[in-house]
Design a protein around this motif. Structure first.
Motif, PDB file in Angstrom:
ATOM      1  N   LEU A  93       0.824  -1.194   0.000  1.00 27.20           N
ATOM      2  CA  LEU A  93       0.000   0.000   0.000  1.00 27.20           C
ATOM      3  C   LEU A  93       0.866   1.254   0.000  1.00 27.20           C
ATOM      4  N   ILE A  94       0.680   2.099  -1.011  1.00 31.11           N
ATOM      5  CA  ILE A  94       1.356   3.389  -1.098  1.00 31.11           C
ATOM      6  C   ILE A  94       0.274   4.431  -1.298  1.00 31.11           C
ATOM      7  N   ASP A  95      -0.024   5.188  -0.223  1.00 27.17           N
ATOM      8  CA  ASP A  95      -1.074   6.192  -0.322  1.00 27.17           C
ATOM      9  C   ASP A  95      -0.645   7.460   0.403  1.00 27.17           C
ATOM     10  N   ALA A  96      -1.588   8.379   0.563  1.00 19.25           N
ATOM     11  CA  ALA A  96      -1.254   9.689   1.115  1.00 19.25           C
ATOM     12  C   ALA A  96      -0.760   9.608   2.556  1.00 19.25           C
ATOM     13  N   GLN A  97      -1.013   8.515   3.243  1.00 18.69           N
ATOM     14  CA  GLN A  97      -0.532   8.369   4.618  1.00 18.69           C
ATOM     15  C   GLN A  97       0.761   7.565   4.690  1.00 18.69           C
ATOM     16  N   THR A  98       0.819   6.451   3.955  1.00 19.20           N
ATOM     17  CA  THR A  98       1.990   5.586   4.063  1.00 19.20           C
ATOM     18  C   THR A  98       3.254   6.215   3.487  1.00 19.20           C
ATOM     19  N   ILE A  99       3.110   7.159   2.551  1.00 19.53           N
ATOM     20  CA  ILE A  99       4.307   7.747   1.941  1.00 19.53           C
ATOM     21  C   ILE A  99       4.951   8.819   2.819  1.00 19.53           C
TER      22      ILE A  99
END
Length: 309
Positions: A93-99
């Motif tokens: 998962l690569i999203d606005a939080q994990t990045i």
């Protein structure tokens, strides 16, 4: 020579149901850097397996998607497809939080590079073009006492950026009207490869800067990418309309009216960072013709030669 896409990765990408070939696209007849019209098609597919063609200018060596999606199609792409596609490619998962953890590490590293030039320089207003979740702009604003404005086309990432106390704008810098506003510091972090008009945007950045203004910009070095992958196709992707080398980026900067103050190779050995100040434009600046010939020779060797052991 294209690396075969693993079956599980191919299945994850296919499950997104994104019909790239059905998106509205436009073809260019001229190079964005030098205006020449002799273009050499390099690839016919990208790293995701989409039928995306990349070309290069025979005169200056600038590489870019041709055709490429329209601005409206890219707007929809960044609104809901971009992060799921990158997640499918990497299998996590690569999203606005994990990045944000990765962006914080990047912010600390790049702040160390620019600190000797920015701290104490009397800069106040900062514009972050393609600023994502605001982690980098927020860090720079705190460390250097800057008032930050961020523009990005992804609504979910812009929403995250508001938490850093930044002024936010959802949209593309190529289309937004800043009116009479001017900025002392403009940063274009891991973004310039995503732009639709690099030449026009750099000219606009120059116009947006105050007389004492500075520009920070970094590129994914196209040569580093295809040599690392030993594949030209695997170095291209639909989210990057442009593929810059040091030679083409430095020509862009000189033509737009920027003098390079500092060059830095990032720790990932893939990105190259530039800190620039205003200078008289050099409208005829181009990569040396011998460097362009060497680039095409190297591209053909990577496409056809054995991978180094």
């Amino acid at each position: 020579m294209q690396t075969t896409i693993p079956d599980d990765r191919q299945a994850r990408i296919a499950a997104l149901g994104y019909a790239y070939a059905a998106q509205p696209q436009e073809r260019t007849a001229h190079c964005n850097l030098c205006g020449a019209s002799v273009l050499v098609t390099l690839t016919h597919r990208d790293r995701y397996g989409y039928p995306a063609q990349a070309a290069a200018c025979a005169r200056c060596g600038l590489a870019f998607l041709n055709p490429r999606m329209t601005a409206a199609a890219y707007g929809r792409f960044y609104d809901g497809v971009y992060r799921p596609l990158v997640s499918a490619f990497h299998g996590r998962l690569i999203d606005a939080q994990t990045i944000q953890a990765e962006q914080q590490e990047y912010a600390l590293d790049r702040a160390a590079m620019i600190r000797p030039f920015v701290r104490g320089a009397g800069l106040r207003a900062m514009l972050d073009i393609g600023g994502s979740t605001g982690v980098v702009a927020g860090h720079f604003a705190r460390e250097f006492g800057l008032e930050g404005t961020l523009i990005d086309p992804a609504p979910l990432e812009v929403e995250q950026a508001r938490a850093f106390g930044l002024e936010t704008i959802t949209g593309l810098v190529e289309e937004h009207d800043f009116g009479a506003r001017r900025f002392d510091f403009v940063i274009v972090c891991q973004t310039i490869d995503h732009l639709l008009d690099i030449s026009g945007t750099l000219q606009r950045v120059r116009d947006l800067l105050t007389d004492r203004g500075q520009l920070f910009v970094d590129i994914v070095d196209f040569r580093a990418a295809y040599l690392r992958n030993w594949s030209v196709e695997d170095a291209t992707k639909i989210d990057h309309p442009y593929y810059l080398t040091q030679n083409t980026m430095e020509a862009y900067l000189r033509r737009a009216g920027f003098a390079i103050v500092k060059v830095d190779y990032a720790a990932d050995h893939l990105h190259v960072s530039y800190l620039c100040r205003l200078a008289p434009p050099s409208p005829d600046a181009l990569p040396d013709p011998s460097a362009v010939r060497d680039l095409f020779r190297e591209l053909r060797y990577v496409q056809n030669g054995p991978r180094p052991k």
